[in-house]
Write a protein that holds these residues in place. Structure first.
Motif, short mmCIF file in Angstrom:
data_model
loop_
_atom_site.label_atom_id
_atom_site.label_comp_id
_atom_site.label_asym_id
_atom_site.label_seq_id
_atom_site.Cartn_x
_atom_site.Cartn_y
_atom_site.Cartn_z
N ARG A 82 16.59 55.87 -25.76
CA ARG A 82 17.28 56.95 -25.07
C ARG A 82 18.66 56.81 -24.82
O ARG A 82 19.53 58.00 -25.38
CB ARG A 82 16.66 57.37 -23.76
CG ARG A 82 15.09 57.73 -23.71
CD ARG A 82 15.01 58.81 -24.13
NE ARG A 82 13.50 59.61 -23.93
CZ ARG A 82 12.30 59.27 -24.75
NH1 ARG A 82 12.66 58.54 -25.72
NH2 ARG A 82 11.40 59.66 -24.34
N ARG A 83 19.28 55.70 -24.69
CA ARG A 83 20.74 55.46 -24.95
C ARG A 83 21.25 55.72 -26.14
O ARG A 83 22.45 56.18 -26.27
CB ARG A 83 20.76 54.19 -24.08
CG ARG A 83 22.64 53.93 -23.83
CD ARG A 83 22.79 52.79 -23.01
NE ARG A 83 22.35 51.56 -23.47
CZ ARG A 83 21.36 50.74 -22.92
NH1 ARG A 83 20.86 51.37 -21.77
NH2 ARG A 83 20.88 49.54 -23.59
N LYS B 278 19.79 68.64 -30.15
CA LYS B 278 20.72 68.41 -29.35
C LYS B 278 21.97 67.93 -29.77
O LYS B 278 23.17 68.05 -29.07
CB LYS B 278 19.99 67.37 -28.42
CG LYS B 278 18.97 67.98 -27.36
CD LYS B 278 18.24 66.76 -26.50
CE LYS B 278 17.18 67.44 -25.61
NZ LYS B 278 16.58 66.21 -24.80
N TRP C 94 24.96 70.04 -28.17
CA TRP C 94 26.05 69.23 -27.55
C TRP C 94 27.26 69.21 -28.32
O TRP C 94 28.41 69.40 -27.66
CB TRP C 94 25.57 67.95 -27.00
CG TRP C 94 24.87 68.10 -25.79
CD1 TRP C 94 23.28 67.80 -25.72
CD2 TRP C 94 24.84 68.49 -24.42
NE1 TRP C 94 22.84 68.08 -24.73
CE2 TRP C 94 23.53 68.42 -23.68
CE3 TRP C 94 26.22 68.67 -24.06
CZ2 TRP C 94 23.75 68.80 -22.36
CZ3 TRP C 94 26.09 69.21 -22.53
CH2 TRP C 94 24.57 69.24 -21.67
N GLU D 61 19.77 57.37 -28.56
CA GLU D 61 19.76 58.80 -28.91
C GLU D 61 21.08 59.49 -28.47
O GLU D 61 21.31 60.39 -28.87
CB GLU D 61 18.51 59.41 -28.48
CG GLU D 61 17.15 58.96 -29.04
CD GLU D 61 15.95 59.68 -28.44
OE1 GLU D 61 14.72 59.29 -29.04
OE2 GLU D 61 15.92 60.25 -27.42
N ARG D 62 21.30 59.29 -26.95
CA ARG D 62 22.48 59.81 -26.38
C ARG D 62 23.79 59.41 -27.27
O ARG D 62 24.65 60.60 -27.42
CB ARG D 62 22.84 59.38 -24.78
CG ARG D 62 23.78 59.99 -24.26
CD ARG D 62 24.12 59.02 -22.95
NE ARG D 62 24.51 57.67 -23.66
CZ ARG D 62 24.82 56.72 -22.82
NH1 ARG D 62 24.72 56.66 -21.62
NH2 ARG D 62 25.41 55.54 -23.18
N ASN D 63 24.03 58.27 -27.54
CA ASN D 63 25.40 57.87 -28.10
C ASN D 63 25.41 58.40 -29.55
O ASN D 63 26.40 58.78 -30.08
CB ASN D 63 25.39 56.39 -28.36
CG ASN D 63 25.49 55.58 -27.18
OD1 ASN D 63 25.82 56.27 -25.92
ND2 ASN D 63 25.05 54.26 -27.07
#
Length: 461
Positions: free
Chosen positions: A8-9, A146, A150, A11-13
């Protein structure tokens, strides 16, 4: 706060880089054409000619990226190559963005802009191809959506600051624009760092002693009879459809502000209307990503293309400022959906270990295809001396894109069904495990594949 798993980290980055580079995207589609028109006016160039020159510059950029994208994309498929190549182009783009603030004549500015946008566009080839490494097949639509969502809302922060500096301070545009460009360059750079620290290339072609020579062999044989690329027919058909419909999308993005300026609309109204586009695109892109859980990806893409056809027709008859606001709202509703879902759809129909090569080819048919759209708009605008009539080629591109995409979707459907069945079978046969632990194992394996320093990177993220 719950700690993110390594998956998940990552994906966020990956999503954060969209937040960073989208600031430059918004800048060049809004304030930058106004600044160029100012520089061109100082050099004795009229508004219509300046609009045409801006369109020609966009065409030159996309033509160059159409050559660089697949060549470097294929090279990036070799183990360990993707991250350094991506980083080079991203940082070169950041430096170019800052350099555009240096006082210079309009022609020099146009040359620096062309180089900067080439760096920026090339970085996106590698960024898009990273999707197969940062997330799973099932989450690709949601993560891709996303990223755009974002990116739209995050880019509004430096954009609003830039608007205030350029439009609402007593500073001359020759002073305010360099400040705005520096702010956007720093924003872009800051959101590049997390991805650089955490990304690891997990799908790749084994490195060879003659990587550059073998790179060209792979590129030129990618769709030959001897190629090992699966689903070639479906990929080719989608590329043609994508060429047609995304051409219209990117042409609208590149030319919107210049189009409105040539019609005599107030620059403040134009910029605020396009800011509205970004705000609307944020929830819209997320909604499209969530809808893929209930509606097929290809159906949603088709809905977006049909909507864009209507937007193009509306632009042909646009003469009032309120109509520009209406157009900006409509674009916001469908822009994120068509871009995000097209990216994830392509990631699903290609072999993951050749993502760099194939996303590079996609760029020819995507951003590279904007060469045709911006060129046609510029030529028709000059030939008819009418900005409105310049929108007619865009409508034709969308109509043709609909026809080809319907065929491509039909061909790709069995392949996607087989992929889904294979994924379901693999999941059923896999031992039961905690999702967080599973993500952690994947993250450790990815880090070990590339470099021993990866553990330190993850810990510092």
């Amino acid at each position: 706060m719950k700690k993110l798993s390594p998956r998940r980290r990552l994906e966020r980055n990956w999503i954060l880089y969209d937040v960073g580079n989208s600031a430059f995207t918004l800048l060049i589609s809004t304030i930058m054409p106004i600044y160029f028109n100012y520089l061109a006016g100082e050099g004795g160039i009229d508004a219509t000619t300046a609009t045409a020159y801006w369109g020609y510059a966009a065409s030159i950029v996309t033509l160059c990226v159409a050559i660089l994208g697949p060549t470097l994309g294929t090279l990036s498929d070799f183990s360990g190559y993707k991250r350094p190549i991506f980083f080079f182009f991203a940082i070169a783009g950041v430096l170019g963005c800052a350099a555009l603030g240096i006082p210079m004549p309009w022609l020099v500015f146009l040359v620096v802009f062309i180089l900067t946008k080439i760096f920026y566009s090339a970085s996106l080839v590698f960024y898009d191809s990273m999707l197969v490494d940062v997330t799973t097949h099932e989450r690709a639509d949601d993560v891709s959506s996303k990223g755009y969502a974002w990116g739209y809302i995050g880019s509004c922060i430096p954009f609003i600051i830039s608007i205030v500096i350029v439009q609402f301070t007593p500073l001359n545009i020759a002073v305010s624009m360099p400040i705005a460009l520096a702010i956007n360059a720093l924003w872009w750079f800051g959101f590049t760092i997390p991805l650089m620290k955490s990304y690891r290339q997990t799908h790749f072609v084994p490195r060879t002693p003659h990587a550059v020579r073998d790179n060209f062999k792979r590129l030129f044989s990618v769709f030959s009879k001897k190629s090992d690329v699966q689903n070639k027919k479906g990929i080719i058909l989608f590329l043609v459809a994508f060429f047609l419909y995304i051409d219209g999308v990117y042409t609208i993005i590149d030319m919107a502000t210049s189009f409105g300026t040539a019609l005599g609309f107030d620059s403040t109204n134009l910029l605020l209307a396009l800011l509205l586009t970004q705000v609307i695109a944020f929830p819209s892109a997320i909604v499209f990503g969530k809808l893929t859980g209930k509606v097929r990806n290809d159906v949603l893409i088709l809905v977006c293309i049909v909507a864009y056809t209507g937007i193009g027709l509306f632009a042909v008859f646009m003469t009032e400022v309120w109509q520009f606001w209406t157009l900006a709202t409509a674009v916001g509703l469908f822009q994120g959906g068509v871009q995000a879902l097209s990216r994830s759809y392509f990631a699903k129909i290609i072999p993951a270990d050749q993502s760099g090569c194939l996303f590079g080819i996609l760029d020819i048919f995507g951003k590279g295809a904007a060469f045709l759209g911006t060129l046609l708009v510029s030529v028709v605008t000059q030939a008819t001396d009418s900005v409105n009539l310049g929108a007619i080629p865009i409508v034709c591109l969308f109509a043709a894109g609909i026809a080809v995409f319907v065929v491509a979707a039909r061909v790709n459907r069995p392949y996607l069904a087989k992929q889904a069945a294979d994924d379901a079978a693999a999941a059923a046969n896999a031992p039961l495990a905690d999702p967080a632990a599973e993500d952690g194992a994947e993250g450790e394996a990815a880090a070990a594949e590339d470099t021993p320093a990866a553990d330190g990177d993850d810990a510092s993220d």
